[in-house]
Design a protein around this motif. Structure first.
Motif, short mmCIF file in Angstrom:
data_model
loop_
_atom_site.label_atom_id
_atom_site.label_comp_id
_atom_site.label_asym_id
_atom_site.label_seq_id
_atom_site.Cartn_x
_atom_site.Cartn_y
_atom_site.Cartn_z
N ASP A 191 1.04 -1.51 0.31
CA ASP A 191 -0.04 0.04 -0.32
C ASP A 191 0.62 1.54 0.24
O ASP A 191 0.93 2.48 0.37
CB ASP A 191 -0.77 0.01 1.36
CG ASP A 191 -0.11 -0.14 2.75
OD1 ASP A 191 1.03 -0.83 2.50
OD2 ASP A 191 -0.47 -0.18 3.48
N ILE A 192 1.98 1.12 0.03
CA ILE A 192 3.12 2.53 0.18
C ILE A 192 3.54 2.66 -1.70
O ILE A 192 5.05 0.83 -1.58
CB ILE A 192 3.58 2.83 1.06
CG1 ILE A 192 3.43 2.89 1.98
CG2 ILE A 192 4.93 3.52 1.06
CD1 ILE A 192 3.93 2.25 4.18
N THR A 193 3.42 3.68 -2.27
CA THR A 193 4.65 3.27 -3.36
C THR A 193 6.06 3.77 -3.05
O THR A 193 5.80 5.34 -2.30
CB THR A 193 3.57 4.05 -4.76
OG1 THR A 193 3.69 5.23 -4.18
CG2 THR A 193 2.33 3.49 -4.68
N CYS A 194 6.82 4.49 -4.07
CA CYS A 194 8.28 5.03 -4.37
C CYS A 194 8.24 4.96 -5.59
O CYS A 194 9.32 3.98 -5.71
CB CYS A 194 9.42 4.34 -2.94
SG CYS A 194 10.42 5.67 -3.13
N THR A 195 8.30 6.13 -6.41
CA THR A 195 8.44 5.35 -7.27
C THR A 195 10.28 6.61 -8.20
O THR A 195 9.72 7.99 -7.44
CB THR A 195 7.55 5.82 -8.72
OG1 THR A 195 6.33 5.23 -8.33
CG2 THR A 195 7.30 6.48 -9.83
N VAL A 196 10.63 6.75 -8.43
CA VAL A 196 11.63 7.62 -8.42
C VAL A 196 11.92 7.84 -10.61
O VAL A 196 11.46 6.47 -11.43
CB VAL A 196 12.97 7.06 -8.91
CG1 VAL A 196 14.20 7.65 -9.39
CG2 VAL A 196 13.34 7.15 -7.04
N GLU A 197 11.96 9.47 -11.28
CA GLU A 197 11.89 9.01 -11.84
C GLU A 197 13.40 9.59 -12.87
O GLU A 197 13.24 11.27 -12.05
CB GLU A 197 10.89 9.28 -13.17
CG GLU A 197 9.00 9.00 -12.63
CD GLU A 197 8.16 9.82 -13.00
OE1 GLU A 197 8.62 9.89 -14.57
OE2 GLU A 197 7.66 9.82 -13.24
N VAL A 198 14.28 9.88 -13.30
CA VAL A 198 14.33 10.31 -14.17
C VAL A 198 14.55 10.92 -15.63
O VAL A 198 14.09 9.81 -16.58
CB VAL A 198 16.26 10.00 -14.37
CG1 VAL A 198 17.38 11.22 -15.27
CG2 VAL A 198 16.88 9.96 -12.43
N ARG A 199 14.13 12.12 -16.35
CA ARG A 199 13.74 12.20 -18.28
C ARG A 199 13.29 13.69 -18.02
O ARG A 199 13.86 14.62 -17.28
CB ARG A 199 11.53 12.00 -17.22
CG ARG A 199 10.98 12.99 -16.44
CD ARG A 199 9.33 12.14 -16.65
NE ARG A 199 8.99 13.27 -15.74
CZ ARG A 199 8.29 13.95 -15.69
NH1 ARG A 199 8.64 15.54 -16.61
NH2 ARG A 199 7.68 14.70 -14.67
#
Length: 151
Positions: free
Chosen positions: A96-104
């Motif tokens: 139920d917990i999200t951790c998203t990393v983006e490089v864009r």
């Protein structure tokens, strides 16, 4: 072990510590502590040094990520150094917990692949934190090397 991702301009930073390896429902995970500081709101200047005072400091003391996803992040960062290919990775355990990393590419300059945005989103059903700042190849290399040494 510690790792660090500074912003291109030096005003924002992601710092992290791998606190320990652990098993969660039989899956290999890492327990991270993350701290994000920055001057995005720039409200004050230190009266003596003249330096901009950190306007925010966010501390996430218990971020659980799958080891396989952490390793995928390390690979994506190495690949970015060669291809500047944008990426988005969910590091979380799928609960139920999200951790998203983006490089864009930056939203205001989609053609400048050498200075992308770093975006971190950490959210649960009741709270959401999103931080973004501009980075460059040297910032991402420092982060990549720190992650390599952290595990």
């Amino acid at each position: 072990m510690n790792f660090r991702l500074p912003s291109n301009a030096g005003y924002d930073t992601l710092e992290g510590t791998v606190r320990r390896a652990m098993l969660l429902d039989g899956e290999r995970c890492l327990l991270l502590e993350l701290r994000i500081t920055g001057t995005g709101f720039r409200r004050d200047v230190h009266p003596i040094t003249g330096e901009v005072v950190d306007d925010f400091a966010i501390r996430l003391p218990q971020v659980v990520v799958l080891r396989a996803h952490f390793d995928a992040l390390r690979r994506a960062l190495r690949q970015w150094q060669t291809t500047q290919e944008p990426f988005s990775l969910d590091l979380d355990t799928g609960r139920d917990i999200t951790c998203t990393v983006e490089v864009r590419p930056r939203s205001d300059s989609p053609t400048d692949r050498w200075k992308p945005d770093f975006i971190l989103v950490h959210a649960s059903g009741t709270a959401r934190i999103e931080v973004s700042f501009e980075v460059d190849a040297s910032c991402l290399l420092e982060w990549s090397e720190g992650l390599e040494q952290a595990v």
